[in-house]
Scaffold this active site. Structure first.
Site, PDB file in Angstrom:
ATOM      1  N   SER A 153      24.629 121.963 163.991  1.00 15.96           N
ATOM      2  CA  SER A 153      24.936 122.325 162.617  1.00 15.96           C
ATOM      3  C   SER A 153      23.760 123.043 161.988  1.00 15.96           C
ATOM      4  O   SER A 153      22.598 122.705 162.264  1.00 15.96           O
ATOM      5  CB  SER A 153      25.264 121.074 161.795  1.00 15.96           C
ATOM      6  OG  SER A 153      25.371 121.393 160.421  1.00 15.96           O
ATOM      7  N   TYR A 166      23.291 113.088 158.749  1.00 14.62           N
ATOM      8  CA  TYR A 166      24.025 114.092 159.534  1.00 14.62           C
ATOM      9  C   TYR A 166      23.057 115.107 160.134  1.00 14.62           C
ATOM     10  O   TYR A 166      23.162 115.465 161.308  1.00 14.62           O
ATOM     11  CB  TYR A 166      25.042 114.769 158.621  1.00 14.62           C
ATOM     12  CG  TYR A 166      25.878 115.843 159.258  1.00 14.62           C
ATOM     13  CD1 TYR A 166      26.968 115.530 160.072  1.00 14.62           C
ATOM     14  CD2 TYR A 166      25.605 117.185 159.028  1.00 14.62           C
ATOM     15  CE1 TYR A 166      27.752 116.515 160.636  1.00 14.62           C
ATOM     16  CE2 TYR A 166      26.382 118.187 159.579  1.00 14.62           C
ATOM     17  CZ  TYR A 166      27.459 117.854 160.378  1.00 14.62           C
ATOM     18  OH  TYR A 166      28.232 118.848 160.940  1.00 14.62           O
ATOM     19  N   LYS A 170      22.454 115.914 164.123  1.00 16.86           N
ATOM     20  CA  LYS A 170      22.743 117.220 164.690  1.00 16.86           C
ATOM     21  C   LYS A 170      21.504 117.876 165.288  1.00 16.86           C
ATOM     22  O   LYS A 170      21.594 118.581 166.296  1.00 16.86           O
ATOM     23  CB  LYS A 170      23.364 118.124 163.623  1.00 16.86           C
ATOM     24  CG  LYS A 170      24.795 117.752 163.273  1.00 16.86           C
ATOM     25  CD  LYS A 170      25.692 117.716 164.495  1.00 16.86           C
ATOM     26  CE  LYS A 170      27.169 117.675 164.129  1.00 16.86           C
ATOM     27  NZ  LYS A 170      28.032 117.511 165.329  1.00 16.86           N
TER      28      LYS A 170
END
Length: 255
Positions: A153, A166, A170
């Site tokens: 990401s 997150y 990632k």
């Protein structure tokens, strides 16, 4: 991409019950591949579970004349990862490619994240990618061929507000891909990663959370979609994911 074929190949797609994973599974099947449609069927934030999402995608594939089976195991456990791979071997006899797509999301200021939030995000994105790839790795090594697609990401590579857990997960996936591309290459296993953008139930949830915090005005997502048009459709990222999972791909260690 009409020349890309998955005839006589088997592909596992995790998190394939909706969004990007669904389009990956449908396109692989359209190109002749047998697909394991893995989806726990939980909520965007993680809790819950249902067979409905995976079953619907399998039904779509079969209605179009393709081959697929559903799997509902969690990528977050080593036993679940083994069962995902075993289901492919039992049904189709081999595994040629893995698309690590399963994900969950929690969005809040850094100081508000709990240990459970961090554990839940890492368990699916990073540990899940590790688990399923490790489960399939010996089979790919034995056949001297494999393609593994990871999902990274831009949030992990460049950062954004409210995504601490997150982003950490990632960025970890990118590191995992870098190492496995080196270890896999002598055995014919190529590893690459995508940083996709697409509207899905996950991005819709994130948009709502950002609107709640005032970081993004309510309705701003609609304006963004109008501006970028079809580049936020899941199908826009599908071609690259499918290419990276195919025989045609000669790239490795790329994001």
């Amino acid at each position: 991409m009409t020349e890309i074929s998955f005839e006589d190949q088997v592909v596992i797609v995790t998190g394939a019950g909706g969004g990007l994973g669904r389009t990956y599974a449908l396109d692989v099947a359209r190109r002749g591949g047998a697909v394991v449609v893995n989806d726990l069927g939980g909520s965007v934030e993680g809790p819950g579970g249902s067979s409905d999402m995976a079953d619907r995608v399998v039904a779509e594939i079969e209605a179009a004349g393709g081959r697929a089976i559903a799997n509902y195991d969690s990528v977050a456990t080593r036993s679940g990862a083994r069962r995902i791979v075993e289901s492919a071997l039992s049904a189709f006899g081999r595994v040629d490619a893995l698309i690590n797509n399963a994900g969950n999301m929690r969005v809040k200021p850094f100081e508000d994240f709990s240990g459970e939030d961090l554990d839940a995000i890492l368990a699916v994105h990073l540990v899940g990618s590790f688990n399923v790839t490790q489960a399939v790795w010996p089979h790919m090594k034995a056949q001297g061929y494999g393609r593994v697609v990871f999902t990274c990401s831009s949030t992990g590579m460049y950062g954004d507000r409210l995504y601490a857990c997150y982003a950490a997960a990632k960025a970890g996936v990118a590191g995992l891909m870098n190492v496995l591309s080196i270890e896999g290459k002598p055995h014919g296993i190529l590893c690459n990663a995508l940083m996709p953008n697409a509207m899905s139930r996950m991005t819709e949830m994130v948009g709502a959370k950002l609107a709640e915090t005032g970081i993004r005005p309510a309705g701003d997502s609609a304006a963004l979609i109008a501006a970028v048009k079809d580049s936020m459709e899941p199908a826009f990222s599908t071609g690259l994911a499918v290419y990276l999972a195919s025989r045609a791909c000669t790239s490795t260690r790329s994001i």
